[in-house]
Design a protein around this motif. Structure first.
Motif, PDB file in Angstrom:
ATOM      1  N   ASP A  29     -44.315  44.823  -5.270  1.00 43.76           N
ATOM      2  CA  ASP A  29     -44.440  43.994  -4.073  1.00 43.76           C
ATOM      3  C   ASP A  29     -43.072  43.419  -3.728  1.00 43.76           C
ATOM      4  O   ASP A  29     -42.463  42.711  -4.536  1.00 43.76           O
ATOM      5  N   HIS A  74     -40.568  41.524  -0.724  1.00 40.15           N
ATOM      6  CA  HIS A  74     -40.378  40.769   0.513  1.00 40.15           C
ATOM      7  C   HIS A  74     -38.943  41.026   0.951  1.00 40.15           C
ATOM      8  O   HIS A  74     -38.001  40.552   0.315  1.00 40.15           O
ATOM      9  N   SER A 123     -45.855  52.039   1.782  1.00 35.95           N
ATOM     10  CA  SER A 123     -45.079  51.063   2.531  1.00 35.95           C
ATOM     11  C   SER A 123     -45.800  49.731   2.670  1.00 35.95           C
ATOM     12  O   SER A 123     -45.193  48.735   3.053  1.00 35.95           O
ATOM     13  N   SER A 124     -47.086  49.690   2.367  1.00 37.41           N
ATOM     14  CA  SER A 124     -47.838  48.433   2.410  1.00 37.41           C
ATOM     15  C   SER A 124     -47.346  47.456   1.352  1.00 37.41           C
ATOM     16  O   SER A 124     -47.687  46.273   1.383  1.00 37.41           O
ATOM     17  N   LYS A 125     -46.534  47.936   0.427  1.00 40.15           N
ATOM     18  CA  LYS A 125     -45.985  47.081  -0.624  1.00 40.15           C
ATOM     19  C   LYS A 125     -44.852  46.189  -0.114  1.00 40.15           C
ATOM     20  O   LYS A 125     -44.428  45.262  -0.792  1.00 40.15           O
ATOM     21  N   ARG A 183     -43.136  43.642   2.659  1.00 44.57           N
ATOM     22  CA  ARG A 183     -43.240  42.699   3.773  1.00 44.57           C
ATOM     23  C   ARG A 183     -41.854  42.548   4.383  1.00 44.57           C
ATOM     24  O   ARG A 183     -40.872  42.381   3.671  1.00 44.57           O
ATOM     25  N   LEU A 184     -41.789  42.612   5.701  1.00 51.86           N
ATOM     26  CA  LEU A 184     -40.511  42.650   6.388  1.00 51.86           C
ATOM     27  C   LEU A 184     -40.344  41.435   7.288  1.00 51.86           C
ATOM     28  O   LEU A 184     -41.260  41.049   8.010  1.00 51.86           O
ATOM     29  N   ALA A 185     -39.160  40.807   7.224  1.00 49.84           N
ATOM     30  CA  ALA A 185     -38.852  39.671   8.086  1.00 49.84           C
ATOM     31  C   ALA A 185     -37.432  39.841   8.618  1.00 49.84           C
ATOM     32  O   ALA A 185     -36.567  40.393   7.936  1.00 49.84           O
ATOM     33  N   GLN A 210     -42.768  39.877  -8.441  1.00 50.37           N
ATOM     34  CA  GLN A 210     -42.455  40.298  -7.085  1.00 50.37           C
ATOM     35  C   GLN A 210     -40.954  40.204  -6.845  1.00 50.37           C
ATOM     36  O   GLN A 210     -40.233  39.545  -7.587  1.00 50.37           O
TER      37      GLN A 210
END
Length: 212
Positions: free
Chosen positions: A26, A28, A72-74, A76-78, A110
């Motif tokens: 996971d 971020h 790609s669900s692993k 999180r993009l900001a 993570q």
């Protein structure tokens, strides 16, 4: 488990994305740019790799396999295109961690990854040991509060591969100690007064990972 804080090398954006996907953890990912800027650099990088038949044939990201997309669900993009937005995002990220210490220890570790944090400082008055330290400390504090490992990446600018203010070349640049110092005329890499390398500033908190 002791949190890991590392700086890794990835020359182009597709290499970074593939590396994150292959880690299957996971993640971020904070991109220090706008979404259109990110897509522009990614497109340029993919085109440069397609120009090399051997690279294009072997690069999983370019073939867009179903398995790669499913994983790609692993991630999180900001997007944080300014220093102010990045620092605000990191402050909220750390403050919003509702997990107890025991919950953090019991789950899989993570990863908080930040792309082109140093490059974002270059055009500001905070491209200095003081400014960089402030941002790096904010990232370390946010990752610690959220119980995440922390990794920084600086990728080559695919639109201008020879640029000295992108990618791994940035770590060897000299910066002044304090914000607002003035570059010497005719040489943007030289500063008035005494300076320190970006790498020296980062080594206060991070270890450099040379395995990639």
């Amino acid at each position: 488990m002791v949190p890991m804080r590392t700086i890794a090398h990835c020359d182009l954006l597709p290499d970074l994305i593939q590396q994150l996907l292959e880690s299957n953890s996971d993640t971020h990912l904070i991109v220090c740019a706008t979404r259109p800027e990110f897509l522009l650099h990614l497109t340029a990088a993919i085109r440069s790799q397609r120009a090399d038949p051997d690279t294009a044939a072997s690069h999983d990201l370019l073939t867009k396999t179903i398995g790669l997309l499913a994983r790609s669900s692993k991630i999180r993009l900001a997007f944080c295109p300014t220093l102010e937005s990045l620092r605000a995002y990191l402050a909220v990220l750390g403050a919003n961690s509702n997990e107890s210490t025991e919950e953090i220890r019991s789950r899989d570790r993570q990863l908080l990854s930040i792309l082109d944090m140093v490059a974002m400082h270059v055009t500001t008055s905070e491209f200095s040991a003081q400014g960089l330290s402030r941002t790096l400390a904010s990232a370390v504090e946010a990752a610690y509060s959220a119980g995440m490992d922390l990794r920084l990446y600086e990728c080559t600018n695919a639109l201008d591969p020879s640029s000295a203010v992108w990618g791994r070349k940035l770590w060897d640049m000299s910066v002044p100690s304090l914000n607002g110092s003035v570059r010497m005329r005719g040489d943007e890499s030289t500063w008035g007064g005494r300076g320190v390398t970006v790498k020296r500033v980062a080594e206060r908190w991070f270890e450099f990972d040379h395995s990639h």
